[in-house]
Design a protein around this motif. Structure first.
Motif, PDB file in Angstrom:
ATOM      1  N   LYS A  50     -48.794 -24.574 -30.868  1.00 54.76           N
ATOM      2  CA  LYS A  50     -49.166 -24.165 -32.234  1.00 54.76           C
ATOM      3  C   LYS A  50     -50.446 -23.322 -32.233  1.00 54.76           C
ATOM      4  O   LYS A  50     -50.569 -22.352 -32.969  1.00 54.76           O
ATOM      5  CB  LYS A  50     -49.358 -25.398 -33.114  1.00 54.76           C
ATOM      6  CG  LYS A  50     -48.060 -26.073 -33.506  1.00 54.76           C
ATOM      7  CD  LYS A  50     -48.321 -27.234 -34.465  1.00 54.76           C
ATOM      8  CE  LYS A  50     -47.000 -27.868 -34.892  1.00 54.76           C
ATOM      9  NZ  LYS A  50     -47.222 -29.005 -35.818  1.00 54.76           N
ATOM     10  N   ARG A  51     -51.420 -23.729 -31.393  1.00 54.16           N
ATOM     11  CA  ARG A  51     -52.658 -22.954 -31.305  1.00 54.16           C
ATOM     12  C   ARG A  51     -52.384 -21.538 -30.811  1.00 54.16           C
ATOM     13  O   ARG A  51     -52.869 -20.553 -31.393  1.00 54.16           O
ATOM     14  CB  ARG A  51     -53.635 -23.662 -30.359  1.00 54.16           C
ATOM     15  CG  ARG A  51     -54.995 -22.971 -30.244  1.00 54.16           C
ATOM     16  CD  ARG A  51     -55.746 -23.474 -29.033  1.00 54.16           C
ATOM     17  NE  ARG A  51     -55.023 -23.127 -27.795  1.00 54.16           N
ATOM     18  CZ  ARG A  51     -55.374 -23.565 -26.599  1.00 54.16           C
ATOM     19  NH1 ARG A  51     -56.406 -24.391 -26.452  1.00 54.16           N
ATOM     20  NH2 ARG A  51     -54.686 -23.200 -25.533  1.00 54.16           N
TER      21      ARG A  51
ATOM     22  N   ASP B 161     -51.604 -15.724 -31.660  1.00 46.72           N
ATOM     23  CA  ASP B 161     -50.726 -14.556 -31.530  1.00 46.72           C
ATOM     24  C   ASP B 161     -50.515 -13.886 -32.891  1.00 46.72           C
ATOM     25  O   ASP B 161     -50.596 -12.654 -33.007  1.00 46.72           O
ATOM     26  CB  ASP B 161     -49.387 -14.992 -30.941  1.00 46.72           C
ATOM     27  CG  ASP B 161     -48.436 -13.823 -30.775  1.00 46.72           C
ATOM     28  OD1 ASP B 161     -48.769 -12.882 -30.023  1.00 46.72           O
ATOM     29  OD2 ASP B 161     -47.357 -13.838 -31.405  1.00 46.72           O
ATOM     30  N   LYS B 162     -50.259 -14.698 -33.923  1.00 46.89           N
ATOM     31  CA  LYS B 162     -50.081 -14.136 -35.276  1.00 46.89           C
ATOM     32  C   LYS B 162     -51.376 -13.504 -35.780  1.00 46.89           C
ATOM     33  O   LYS B 162     -51.356 -12.458 -36.440  1.00 46.89           O
ATOM     34  CB  LYS B 162     -49.611 -15.233 -36.237  1.00 46.89           C
ATOM     35  CG  LYS B 162     -48.179 -15.682 -36.012  1.00 46.89           C
ATOM     36  CD  LYS B 162     -47.778 -16.749 -37.021  1.00 46.89           C
ATOM     37  CE  LYS B 162     -46.329 -17.162 -36.817  1.00 46.89           C
ATOM     38  NZ  LYS B 162     -45.926 -18.225 -37.777  1.00 46.89           N
TER      39      LYS B 162
ATOM     40  N   GLU C 299     -57.011 -31.976 -32.621  1.00 45.77           N
ATOM     41  CA  GLU C 299     -55.814 -32.608 -32.089  1.00 45.77           C
ATOM     42  C   GLU C 299     -54.897 -31.619 -31.369  1.00 45.77           C
ATOM     43  O   GLU C 299     -54.075 -32.020 -30.536  1.00 45.77           O
ATOM     44  CB  GLU C 299     -55.029 -33.283 -33.226  1.00 45.77           C
ATOM     45  CG  GLU C 299     -55.761 -34.439 -33.897  1.00 45.77           C
ATOM     46  CD  GLU C 299     -56.015 -35.591 -32.937  1.00 45.77           C
ATOM     47  OE1 GLU C 299     -55.118 -35.881 -32.110  1.00 45.77           O
ATOM     48  OE2 GLU C 299     -57.113 -36.183 -32.998  1.00 45.77           O
ATOM     49  N   LEU C 300     -55.041 -30.334 -31.676  1.00 43.12           N
ATOM     50  CA  LEU C 300     -54.164 -29.337 -31.054  1.00 43.12           C
ATOM     51  C   LEU C 300     -54.401 -29.222 -29.551  1.00 43.12           C
ATOM     52  O   LEU C 300     -53.529 -28.780 -28.806  1.00 43.12           O
ATOM     53  CB  LEU C 300     -54.362 -27.969 -31.721  1.00 43.12           C
ATOM     54  CG  LEU C 300     -53.957 -27.842 -33.188  1.00 43.12           C
ATOM     55  CD1 LEU C 300     -54.225 -26.432 -33.694  1.00 43.12           C
ATOM     56  CD2 LEU C 300     -52.470 -28.185 -33.376  1.00 43.12           C
TER      57      LEU C 300
ATOM     58  N   GLN D 169     -63.678 -19.953 -30.575  1.00 40.86           N
ATOM     59  CA  GLN D 169     -63.494 -21.351 -30.937  1.00 40.86           C
ATOM     60  C   GLN D 169     -62.859 -22.134 -29.785  1.00 40.86           C
ATOM     61  O   GLN D 169     -61.815 -21.771 -29.252  1.00 40.86           O
ATOM     62  CB  GLN D 169     -62.591 -21.445 -32.181  1.00 40.86           C
ATOM     63  CG  GLN D 169     -62.279 -22.843 -32.650  1.00 40.86           C
ATOM     64  CD  GLN D 169     -63.489 -23.562 -33.228  1.00 40.86           C
ATOM     65  OE1 GLN D 169     -64.433 -22.935 -33.666  1.00 40.86           O
ATOM     66  NE2 GLN D 169     -63.461 -24.874 -33.198  1.00 40.86           N
ATOM     67  N   SER D 170     -63.513 -23.214 -29.397  1.00 42.59           N
ATOM     68  CA  SER D 170     -62.977 -24.043 -28.307  1.00 42.59           C
ATOM     69  C   SER D 170     -62.508 -25.408 -28.799  1.00 42.59           C
ATOM     70  O   SER D 170     -61.659 -26.039 -28.172  1.00 42.59           O
ATOM     71  CB  SER D 170     -64.039 -24.233 -27.214  1.00 42.59           C
ATOM     72  OG  SER D 170     -65.212 -24.833 -27.769  1.00 42.59           O
TER      73      SER D 170
END
Length: 351
Positions: free
Chosen positions: A220-221, A226-227, A210-211, A205-206
Protein backbone atom coordinates in the motif's frame (compact mmCIF):
# COMPACT_ATOMS: atom_id res chain seq x y z
CA UNK A 1 -38.75 116.60 0.55
CA UNK A 2 -35.55 117.14 2.45
CA UNK A 3 -36.85 114.96 5.29
CA UNK A 4 -37.67 112.27 2.71
CA UNK A 5 -34.18 112.50 1.21
CA UNK A 6 -32.50 112.30 4.60
CA UNK A 7 -34.68 109.29 5.52
CA UNK A 8 -33.73 107.58 2.27
CA UNK A 9 -30.04 108.27 2.87
CA UNK A 10 -30.30 106.90 6.41
CA UNK A 11 -31.96 103.74 5.06
CA UNK A 12 -29.21 103.32 2.45
CA UNK A 13 -26.50 103.74 5.09
CA UNK A 14 -28.16 101.08 7.26
CA UNK A 15 -28.32 98.68 4.31
CA UNK A 16 -24.65 99.22 3.48
CA UNK A 17 -23.71 98.75 7.11
CA UNK A 18 -25.67 95.48 7.23
CA UNK A 19 -23.94 94.24 4.06
CA UNK A 20 -20.54 95.06 5.55
CA UNK A 21 -21.41 93.06 8.65
CA UNK A 22 -22.48 90.11 6.49
CA UNK A 23 -19.27 90.32 4.48
CA UNK A 24 -17.24 90.43 7.67
CA UNK A 25 -19.14 87.45 9.04
CA UNK A 26 -18.73 85.17 5.98
CA UNK A 27 -14.99 84.51 6.28
CA UNK A 28 -15.47 83.79 9.95
CA UNK A 29 -18.22 81.28 9.23
CA UNK A 30 -15.96 79.57 6.66
CA UNK A 31 -13.12 79.49 9.17
CA UNK A 32 -15.46 78.01 11.76
CA UNK A 33 -16.62 75.42 9.21
CA UNK A 34 -13.04 74.41 8.37
CA UNK A 35 -12.14 74.22 12.06
CA UNK A 36 -15.23 72.14 12.74
CA UNK A 37 -14.38 69.71 9.92
CA UNK A 38 -10.85 69.32 11.33
CA UNK A 39 -12.28 68.60 14.75
CA UNK A 40 -14.67 66.04 13.22
CA UNK A 41 -11.77 64.38 11.35
CA UNK A 42 -9.69 64.19 14.53
CA UNK A 43 -12.61 62.72 16.46
CA UNK A 44 -13.22 60.17 13.70
CA UNK A 45 -9.53 59.26 13.53
CA UNK A 46 -9.49 58.76 17.30
CA UNK A 47 -12.42 56.34 17.10
CA UNK A 48 -10.78 54.46 14.22
CA UNK A 49 -7.52 54.25 16.18
CA UNK A 50 -9.48 52.66 19.03
CA UNK A 51 -10.93 50.13 16.56
CA UNK A 52 -7.38 49.42 15.41
CA UNK A 53 -6.24 48.79 18.98
CA UNK A 54 -9.17 46.41 19.41
CA UNK A 55 -8.06 44.47 16.31
CA UNK A 56 -4.50 44.33 17.62
CA UNK A 57 -5.76 42.86 20.92
CA UNK A 58 -7.19 39.94 18.91
CA UNK A 59 -3.71 38.89 17.76
CA UNK A 60 -3.05 35.98 20.10
CA UNK A 61 -0.28 33.45 20.60
CA UNK A 62 -1.42 31.22 17.70
CA UNK A 63 -1.44 34.23 15.35
CA UNK A 64 2.02 35.28 16.52
CA UNK A 65 3.45 31.78 16.06
CA UNK A 66 2.53 31.90 12.37
CA UNK A 67 3.63 35.53 12.01
CA UNK A 68 7.00 34.71 13.63
CA UNK A 69 7.58 31.96 11.06
CA UNK A 70 6.37 34.20 8.22
CA UNK A 71 8.61 37.09 9.30
CA UNK A 72 11.61 34.75 9.27
CA UNK A 73 10.80 33.56 5.73
CA UNK A 74 10.13 37.08 4.42
CA UNK A 75 13.07 38.76 6.14
CA UNK A 76 10.95 41.31 8.02
CA UNK A 77 9.92 41.86 11.64
CA UNK A 78 6.76 40.51 13.24
CA UNK A 79 5.68 44.07 14.05
CA UNK A 80 5.75 44.97 10.35
CA UNK A 81 3.39 42.10 9.57
CA UNK A 82 1.07 42.89 12.49
CA UNK A 83 0.98 46.56 11.46
CA UNK A 84 -0.53 45.64 8.09
CA UNK A 85 -2.81 42.80 9.19
CA UNK A 86 -4.62 44.93 11.78
CA UNK A 87 -5.50 47.45 9.06
CA UNK A 88 -8.76 45.64 8.33
CA UNK A 89 -11.42 43.64 10.16
CA UNK A 90 -11.59 41.28 7.16
CA UNK A 91 -7.90 40.36 7.55
CA UNK A 92 -8.42 39.44 11.21
CA UNK A 93 -11.65 37.54 10.50
CA UNK A 94 -10.02 35.52 7.71
CA UNK A 95 -7.00 34.83 9.92
CA UNK A 96 -9.24 33.60 12.76
CA UNK A 97 -11.03 31.06 10.56
CA UNK A 98 -7.72 29.25 10.07
CA UNK A 99 -7.91 28.17 13.73
CA UNK A 100 -11.59 27.31 14.02
CA UNK A 101 -12.93 23.73 13.74
CA UNK A 102 -14.51 23.42 10.32
CA UNK A 103 -12.79 26.62 9.22
CA UNK A 104 -10.55 27.22 6.23
CA UNK A 105 -7.46 25.11 5.62
CA UNK A 106 -5.33 27.70 3.84
CA UNK A 107 -4.51 31.38 4.21
CA UNK A 108 -1.91 33.70 2.68
CA UNK A 109 0.14 36.34 4.44
CA UNK A 110 0.90 38.95 1.78
CA UNK A 111 3.80 41.40 1.95
CA UNK A 112 3.67 43.65 -1.09
CA UNK A 113 3.31 47.18 -2.45
CA UNK A 114 -0.11 48.80 -2.21
CA UNK A 115 -1.94 52.05 -1.58
CA UNK A 116 -1.02 53.97 1.56
CA UNK A 117 -3.37 53.18 4.50
CA UNK A 118 -6.69 55.01 4.25
CA UNK A 119 -8.73 56.60 7.02
CA UNK A 120 -10.50 53.37 8.00
CA UNK A 121 -7.27 51.54 8.86
CA UNK A 122 -6.71 53.69 11.93
CA UNK A 123 -3.23 54.74 10.82
CA UNK A 124 -4.12 57.29 8.16
CA UNK A 125 -1.46 59.90 7.44
CA UNK A 126 -3.02 63.01 5.82
CA UNK A 127 0.42 64.45 4.99
CA UNK A 128 1.22 61.71 2.46
CA UNK A 129 0.72 62.76 -1.19
CA UNK A 130 -2.22 61.22 -3.02
CA UNK A 131 -1.30 57.98 -4.78
CA UNK A 132 1.55 57.11 -2.40
CA UNK A 133 2.47 53.41 -2.42
CA UNK A 134 3.96 51.55 0.55
CA UNK A 135 4.91 47.96 1.28
CA UNK A 136 2.55 46.43 3.79
CA UNK A 137 1.17 43.11 5.03
CA UNK A 138 -2.29 41.62 4.60
CA UNK A 139 -4.02 38.30 5.21
CA UNK A 140 -6.34 36.72 2.66
CA UNK A 141 -7.96 33.44 1.69
CA UNK A 142 -6.20 33.59 -1.68
CA UNK A 143 -9.23 34.61 -3.74
CA UNK A 144 -9.92 38.10 -2.39
CA UNK A 145 -6.48 39.68 -2.85
CA UNK A 146 -3.97 39.10 -5.64
CA UNK A 147 -0.43 38.06 -4.71
CA UNK A 148 1.82 40.54 -6.52
CA UNK A 149 5.12 40.11 -4.70
CA UNK A 150 5.98 37.70 -1.92
CA UNK A 151 4.00 35.99 0.79
CA UNK A 152 3.71 33.00 3.07
CA UNK A 153 1.23 30.16 2.70
CA UNK A 154 -0.16 28.97 6.06
CA UNK A 155 -2.11 25.72 5.90
CA UNK A 156 -3.35 22.79 7.95
CA UNK A 157 -4.18 19.22 6.95
CA UNK A 158 -6.97 18.62 9.48
CA UNK A 159 -9.72 21.24 9.61
CA UNK A 160 -11.89 19.31 12.07
CA UNK A 161 -10.01 20.17 15.25
CA UNK A 162 -9.32 23.68 16.56
CA UNK A 163 -5.84 25.17 16.44
CA UNK A 164 -4.62 26.20 19.89
CA UNK A 165 -1.33 27.18 21.48
CA UNK A 166 -0.60 23.57 22.41
CA UNK A 167 -0.95 22.17 18.87
CA UNK A 168 -0.23 25.11 16.53
CA UNK A 169 3.41 24.05 16.06
CA UNK A 170 2.35 20.53 15.03
CA UNK A 171 -0.72 21.26 12.92
CA UNK A 172 0.09 24.50 11.06
CA UNK A 173 2.58 24.49 8.18
CA UNK A 174 4.09 27.50 6.46
CA UNK A 175 5.71 27.87 3.05
CA UNK A 176 7.16 30.95 1.36
CA UNK A 177 5.57 31.73 -2.01
CA UNK A 178 6.39 34.33 -4.62
CA UNK A 179 4.33 35.82 -7.41
CA UNK A 180 5.47 34.37 -10.71
CA UNK A 181 7.10 36.69 -13.23
CA UNK A 182 4.76 37.75 -16.08
CA UNK A 183 6.11 34.99 -18.32
CA UNK A 184 5.34 32.32 -15.71
CA UNK A 185 1.98 30.81 -14.75
CA UNK A 186 0.01 29.58 -11.75
CA UNK A 187 0.87 26.01 -12.81
CA UNK A 188 4.56 26.82 -12.56
CA UNK A 189 4.10 28.22 -9.05
CA UNK A 190 2.20 25.11 -7.92
CA UNK A 191 4.81 22.73 -9.37
CA UNK A 192 7.65 24.65 -7.75
CA UNK A 193 5.82 24.52 -4.42
CA UNK A 194 5.36 20.75 -4.78
CA UNK A 195 8.97 20.19 -5.78
CA UNK A 196 10.50 22.32 -3.02
CA UNK A 197 8.20 21.37 -0.16
CA UNK A 198 5.77 18.47 -0.60
CA UNK A 199 7.91 16.01 -2.63
CA UNK A 200 10.93 16.08 -0.26
CA UNK A 201 8.60 15.72 2.74
CA UNK A 202 6.78 12.69 1.29
CA UNK A 203 9.88 10.86 0.04
CA UNK A 204 11.80 11.73 3.19
CA UNK A 205 9.14 10.12 5.37
CA UNK A 206 10.39 6.96 7.06
CA UNK A 207 7.73 6.40 9.72
CA UNK A 208 4.74 4.88 7.96
CA UNK A 209 3.27 3.38 11.10
CA UNK A 210 1.52 0.06 10.64
CA UNK A 211 2.30 0.04 6.92
CA UNK A 212 5.94 -0.79 7.68
CA UNK A 213 5.05 -3.92 9.66
CA UNK A 214 3.35 -6.13 7.09
CA UNK A 215 3.78 -7.12 3.46
CA UNK A 216 0.35 -5.71 2.46
CA UNK A 217 1.33 -2.52 4.27
CA UNK A 218 4.53 -2.24 2.20
CA UNK A 219 2.46 -2.78 -0.92
CA UNK A 220 0.00 0.00 0.00
CA UNK A 221 2.86 2.39 0.81
CA UNK A 222 4.57 1.72 -2.51
CA UNK A 223 1.26 2.00 -4.31
CA UNK A 224 0.66 5.40 -2.72
CA UNK A 225 4.16 6.64 -3.61
CA UNK A 226 3.70 5.45 -7.20
CA UNK A 227 0.39 7.34 -7.53
CA UNK A 228 1.95 10.38 -5.89
CA UNK A 229 4.88 10.38 -8.35
CA UNK A 230 2.44 10.04 -11.26
CA UNK A 231 0.51 13.01 -9.94
CA UNK A 232 3.71 15.10 -9.81
CA UNK A 233 4.55 14.03 -13.35
CA UNK A 234 1.04 14.95 -14.48
CA UNK A 235 1.33 18.41 -12.89
CA UNK A 236 4.69 18.95 -14.62
CA UNK A 237 3.16 18.02 -17.96
CA UNK A 238 0.29 20.45 -17.37
CA UNK A 239 2.89 23.15 -16.71
CA UNK A 240 4.72 22.22 -19.91
CA UNK A 241 1.48 22.30 -21.90
CA UNK A 242 0.55 25.71 -20.51
CA UNK A 243 4.07 27.04 -21.15
CA UNK A 244 3.87 25.75 -24.73
CA UNK A 245 0.83 27.90 -25.47
CA UNK A 246 1.43 30.80 -27.84
CA UNK A 247 0.51 34.20 -26.43
CA UNK A 248 -0.16 37.18 -28.69
CA UNK A 249 0.87 40.45 -27.10
CA UNK A 250 -1.98 42.97 -27.17
CA UNK A 251 -1.55 46.62 -26.22
CA UNK A 252 -4.68 47.15 -24.09
CA UNK A 253 -4.31 50.93 -24.10
CA UNK A 254 -4.05 50.97 -27.87
CA UNK A 255 -7.13 48.76 -28.12
CA UNK A 256 -9.20 50.88 -25.71
CA UNK A 257 -8.28 54.15 -27.44
CA UNK A 258 -8.44 53.21 -31.11
CA UNK A 259 -9.81 49.69 -31.67
CA UNK A 260 -12.78 49.34 -29.34
CA UNK A 261 -15.18 49.63 -32.29
CA UNK A 262 -15.02 49.52 -36.12
CA UNK A 263 -15.83 53.26 -36.27
CA UNK A 264 -12.94 54.10 -33.93
CA UNK A 265 -10.60 51.88 -35.96
CA UNK A 266 -11.50 53.66 -39.20
CA UNK A 267 -10.93 57.08 -37.60
CA UNK A 268 -7.46 55.95 -36.47
CA UNK A 269 -6.36 55.00 -40.00
CA UNK A 270 -4.90 58.45 -40.59
CA UNK A 271 -2.71 58.39 -37.46
CA UNK A 272 0.79 57.30 -38.40
CA UNK A 273 1.91 56.26 -34.89
CA UNK A 274 -1.18 54.10 -34.40
CA UNK A 275 -0.72 52.57 -37.85
CA UNK A 276 2.89 51.59 -37.11
CA UNK A 277 2.10 50.19 -33.65
CA UNK A 278 -0.78 48.01 -34.84
CA UNK A 279 1.06 46.69 -37.87
CA UNK A 280 4.12 45.92 -35.75
CA UNK A 281 2.04 43.80 -33.36
CA UNK A 282 0.27 41.92 -36.16
CA UNK A 283 3.64 41.18 -37.83
CA UNK A 284 4.84 39.73 -34.53
CA UNK A 285 1.75 37.49 -34.38
CA UNK A 286 2.46 36.22 -37.90
CA UNK A 287 6.06 35.42 -36.94
CA UNK A 288 4.81 33.48 -33.90
CA UNK A 289 2.36 31.45 -36.01
CA UNK A 290 5.04 30.71 -38.61
CA UNK A 291 7.37 29.52 -35.86
CA UNK A 292 4.72 27.06 -34.60
CA UNK A 293 4.22 25.69 -38.12
CA UNK A 294 7.95 25.36 -38.83
CA UNK A 295 8.51 23.67 -35.46
CA UNK A 296 5.71 21.21 -36.20
CA UNK A 297 7.20 20.27 -39.60
CA UNK A 298 10.66 19.62 -38.24
CA UNK A 299 11.91 16.05 -38.07
CA UNK A 300 11.52 14.62 -34.56
CA UNK A 301 14.48 12.90 -32.94
CA UNK A 302 13.67 10.79 -29.90
CA UNK A 303 15.83 8.42 -27.87
CA UNK A 304 15.15 4.73 -27.23
CA UNK A 305 13.29 5.45 -23.98
CA UNK A 306 10.54 7.31 -25.85
CA UNK A 307 7.39 5.29 -25.12
CA UNK A 308 3.61 5.74 -25.48
CA UNK A 309 3.26 8.06 -22.49
CA UNK A 310 5.88 10.43 -23.85
CA UNK A 311 4.15 10.28 -27.22
CA UNK A 312 0.91 11.37 -25.58
CA UNK A 313 2.73 14.18 -23.74
CA UNK A 314 4.22 15.38 -27.04
CA UNK A 315 0.87 15.54 -28.82
CA UNK A 316 -0.76 17.30 -25.86
CA UNK A 317 1.85 20.05 -26.12
CA UNK A 318 1.33 20.33 -29.87
CA UNK A 319 -2.44 20.54 -29.37
CA UNK A 320 -1.98 23.21 -26.69
CA UNK A 321 0.08 25.33 -29.12
CA UNK A 322 -2.41 25.21 -32.00
CA UNK A 323 -5.44 25.62 -29.76
CA UNK A 324 -3.93 28.71 -28.15
CA UNK A 325 -3.39 30.29 -31.59
CA UNK A 326 -6.98 29.55 -32.66
CA UNK A 327 -8.44 30.85 -29.38
CA UNK A 328 -6.62 34.15 -29.69
CA UNK A 329 -7.45 34.64 -33.36
CA UNK A 330 -11.13 34.23 -32.41
CA UNK A 331 -10.93 36.85 -29.64
CA UNK A 332 -12.48 40.30 -30.11
CA UNK A 333 -9.17 42.08 -29.71
CA UNK A 334 -7.49 40.09 -32.47
CA UNK A 335 -10.54 40.58 -34.69
CA UNK A 336 -10.27 44.35 -34.29
CA UNK A 337 -6.54 44.35 -35.01
CA UNK A 338 -7.15 42.31 -38.17
CA UNK A 339 -10.08 44.58 -39.10
CA UNK A 340 -7.77 47.60 -38.88
CA UNK A 341 -5.08 45.93 -41.01
CA UNK A 342 -7.65 44.95 -43.66
CA UNK A 343 -9.17 48.46 -43.61
CA UNK A 344 -5.72 50.00 -44.14
CA UNK A 345 -5.45 48.03 -47.43
CA UNK A 346 -1.77 47.31 -46.98
CA UNK A 347 0.25 44.29 -48.09
CA UNK A 348 0.09 42.86 -44.56
CA UNK A 349 -3.64 42.27 -45.00
CA UNK A 350 -2.94 39.81 -47.82
CA UNK A 351 -0.79 37.54 -45.66
Amino acid sequence: MEDGDSGSQTSNIKEEFAKERIRDRKPKSRAISVTQSKLNLRAQMKLLEEDRQDRESQIGSVHRYILDSAALLLGVTVDELVEGIIDSDSYIETFNTLFQPGGRCVGIIHYQMGDAPDLWTGRYNPTLPKGTKIKSAAFSSGDSLALTDMGVLAYRLNAKKPIETKNVADDIYVQAIFASPPEKTVCDTIVRLLETSIVPAIHGQSDWGELNKTEPGHFKRNQFLDKFDRFIHYMKEIRNNVDARVTFHVDDELFQNYLHSPAAAKQALSQVDVYKAIHSQVRQWIRQMNHVIVERNQLRREDDSFGPFKELDYWRRELAKFESVIEQIKSKKCHMYIFYVMASKCDLGKV
